[in-house]
Design an enzyme around this catalytic site. Sequence first.
Site, PDB file in Angstrom:
ATOM      1  CG  ASP A  11      -1.598  -1.582   0.969  1.00 34.51           C
ATOM      2  OD1 ASP A  11      -1.418  -1.252  -0.218  1.00 34.51           O
ATOM      3  OD2 ASP A  11      -1.083  -2.589   1.485  1.00 34.51           O
ATOM      4  CG  ASP A  52       0.259  -0.659  -4.581  1.00 34.02           C
ATOM      5  OD1 ASP A  52      -0.669  -0.736  -3.747  1.00 34.02           O
ATOM      6  OD2 ASP A  52       1.430  -0.981  -4.325  1.00 34.02           O
TER       7      ASP A  52
END
Length: 420
Positions: free
Chosen positions: A111, A292
């Site tokens: 992440d 992201d």
Amino acid sequence: MRVFALVLIIPAVFALTTPVVRVTDSLISVPFAKRISAGGIKSFVEADRARARSLVKIGKRKAAVRAAKAAGLPVPDAGAASSVPVTNELVSYIASVGVGSPATQFDLIVDTGSSNTWVGATTKFTKTSTTVQTANRVSVTYGSGSFSGTEFTDRVTLSSALVINNQSIGVASRSTGFTGVDGIIGIGPVDLTLDTLSPATNTEIPTVTDNLFSQGTIPSHLVAVSFEPTNSETITNGELTFGGTDSSKFTGSITFTPITGTSPASEFWGINQSVRYGTSTNILSSTAGIVDTGTTLILLASNAITAYQKANGAVLDNTTGLLRLTTAQFANLQSLFFTIGGTTFELTANAQAWPRNLNADIGGTANNVYLIVGSIGTPSGEGLDFINGQTFLERFYSVFDTANKRVGLATTPFTTATTN
Ligand SMILES: *[C@@H]1O[C@H](CO)[C@@H](O)[C@H](O)[C@H]1NC(C)=O
Ligand SMILES: *[C@@H]1O[C@H](CO)[C@@H](O)[C@H](O)[C@H]1NC(C)=O
Ligand SMILES: *[C@@H]1O[C@H](CO)[C@@H](O)[C@H](O)[C@H]1NC(C)=O
């Protein structure tokens, strides 16, 4: 959680790559797997949007705290201080990470939108001779889950050449919303870790990238990500490269663009970009958003999506939550052009489609065409007006360069592939 055949088992190998920087020994990559699971079908698109809302909230709070400190004013009430983004449970990129000596292996979501690394959601953490318990509790609330536990330092092994001693990690004693994975390896900016420990609230927790660099294991303070588009017949691994870039994974040169100055995107891997549909339809004027790995789709401001739908005729599909085209409309679909740092990246029509042989995985109908570009839920002007998520990163190589405060993007051998 039921898991589809696409779940990939990560082979116990790591790729030594041809480095661009000439420090062959220390430029190392870690393979990781894409996993599509059945758990979150209903909320698949909503989870992405919830993550976007959460990112905006976190970013705004970080900016407010910084401004208060600079002005010598009291720090605003924590509120959602320890919130970090929702992770999308339908599609995750998972790395196998060892903790301790001998190491226990954990499957962690990769992440870039959060920065704490933690384990123990599914596989139990086992203390070894390298484990040191700290005096801190750690707690992070996600939009659709949370974990809390104790902060330890321990040896973390990403590959045989990427071993971090004294990495601060969370060990969950309680977690919700993390089925089938063990936690997160957070490679976002380090100040996202502020406010996650107690009592040491005002302490940053160096990320794995930070420690690999400060311990001299990698030559440059950056991490690069290679994703590849995939469908049910192809087993495809992602690759995380610490300290350099892997020239076998991209084509041409890397365009670097500075972290945007626009808040709240500036608190993350935020950049400026504009988006055009086809040869001349501007759908998003230059604005700030983020790159992201924890978001599945490409999310654009709602006004950009309205313009996109007007141009291509897509309708919102109630079952999947995605935009849908007829086969005839898909045949006419034009490319989207993302202009970033002076370079225009073309996302082909095929790259805008969800892999059709995975339609059932998202509750879709076999012959429909679903689009992987969706609305972020708010019009532009939020300071975080797009998220270039996995479906973007499967077509473009990305570099998260802490040292130079910039993001790099490049085309790959898969940019124009017709896998969908
Ligand atoms: C170990 O890591 C902790 C937390 O990141 C740090 O405070 C400490 O100084 C480190 N210790 C050593 C010996 O490097
Ligand atoms: C990004 O866009 C904003 C708003 O248009 C502008 O002020 C800024 O200079 C741009 N570039 C960076 C690196 O922030
Ligand atoms: C989608 O759902 C809404 C509300 O339930 C309904 O009004 C609409 O007709 C549905 N659209 C389609 C295309 O099925």
